[in-house]
Design an enzyme around this catalytic site. Structure first.
Site: not given
Ligand code: 11C
Length: 341
Positions: A112, A245
């Protein structure tokens, strides 16, 4: 995912819901209908054209190949296959053609954090050719799933109850640990308190001090954009936001570009919204973007000392475009292909 499948154009026949044996028999709503959850087994994939996986890496690693062997195209939101050279890593705005090259019958959905900036960077790269990328992420608690959200809310409750907190070193840490972890200061799920704080760590620790998130941003950006030698450096930071995010992006291109040119290019993209009137206080913030599908971009500047470099700020809902929405969009590309579209 259920919400997204229920609200997008309905290209599907039967939708089968599959989960662990613990959830089998539950009834969930999708497209306004009650659907009973089936227990995961090889047979549930029989007759399925597209199987969307939103499960931990190890479950995908075991079961996406089973779905593919039973004739389904697996669209996987885990990290299990993203860097497999025989598995395309797809963002429909950037490399939609890649869905058709899937020798294993598996297509991967990016992380993400990477996904949040891809629609914007893909558009800029098409026009000016990206050569270097330096980013800092501002990642929401929901990146760590429902337990992450619950923890942030619990910590916010603790710090809201004491208006003296935030005035001496370690006071938030001690208060949160006392209220939620029996005083233990080594159990913070985010590595440190997240309420009234930012934590310069997301994912797990890898070689030479890099985190798994930072390496994913580097490796996945290269693969999606098709630039194997793209220079990337990322610092991933967790912030006390529930969902959405953001990234501060410092992107260098093969040719000089102005902020106005970049703004016009980004504004022309169907899934990008430019919010860039800082004189009026208009720029993306996660609290204003959560629940939305597009990528929001603002604070677009030609770097003062680097005429071929743009600085910009990007926000995107990590549960929608960052996860379920991109998975559904990939699945729709496959559905169109399978039905002759
Ligand atoms: C987080 N991006 O914000 C991560 C979650 O590789 O699918 C997703 C982890 C992934 O903690």
């Amino acid at each position: 995912m259920l919400d997204i499948l229920s609200s997008r154009p309905d290209v599907w026949g039967e939708i089968r819901l599959v989960a662990s044996a613990r959830s089998a028999g539950k009834v969930l709503q999708v497209r306004g209908e009650d659907v009973e959850v089936k227990a995961l087994s090889p047979g549930v994939f029989d007759g399925v054209d597209v199987a969307m996986f939103d499960v931990p890496d190890e479950v995908s690693a075991d079961w996406a190949p089973v779905a593919a062997a039973r004739g389904a195209v697996a669209v996987d939101n885990s990290g299990a296959f993203r860097m497999d050279p025989d598995v395309p890593l797809v963002v429909p705005e950037v490399n939609p053609e890649a869905v058709r090259e899937r020798p294993k019958g598996i297509i991967a959905n990016p992380n993400c954090t990477t996904l949040t900036m891809m629609a914007a960077l893909g558009a800029l790269h098409r026009r000016w050719r990206l050569t270097q990328l330096v980013v800092a992420s501002y990642q929401a608690a929901s990146g760590a799933g429902r337990p992450g959200i619950d923890r942030l809310r619990a910590e916010l409750g603790v710090v809201a109850a004491d208006e003296t907190l935030g005035s001496s070193a370690g006071d938030v840490r001690r208060a949160v640990a006392a209220a939620l972890d029996d005083g233990a200061e080594d159990r913070f799920p985010f590595g440190a308190p997240l309420a009234m704080n930012v934590v310069p760590f997301a994912g797990s620790l890898k070689d030479d001090g890099w985190t798994s998130e930072e390496l994913k941003v580097r490796n996945e950006s290269r693969k999606i954009l098709g630039i194997p030698d793209l220079k990337v450096s990322a610092t991933c930071v967790r912030v006390p936001v529930v969902t959405t995010h953001s990234l501060a992006v410092h992107a260098t291109f093969a040719s000089t570009l102005t902020a106005d040119e970049a703004r016009a290019e980004l504004a022309a993209q169907p899934t990008v919204v430019v919010l860039d009137e800082p004189e009026k206080g208009v720029y993306p913030t996660p609290a204003d973007v959560v629940g939305e599908d597009p990528t929001y971009v603002g604070r677009i500047r030609q770097a003062l000392d680097f005429p071929d470099t743009l600085d910009l700020f990007v926000s995107g809902d990590n549960l929608r475009k960052g996860a379920a929405l991109n998975t559904a969009e990939i699945a729709e590309l496959v559905a169109a292909e399978l039905t002759g579209g």
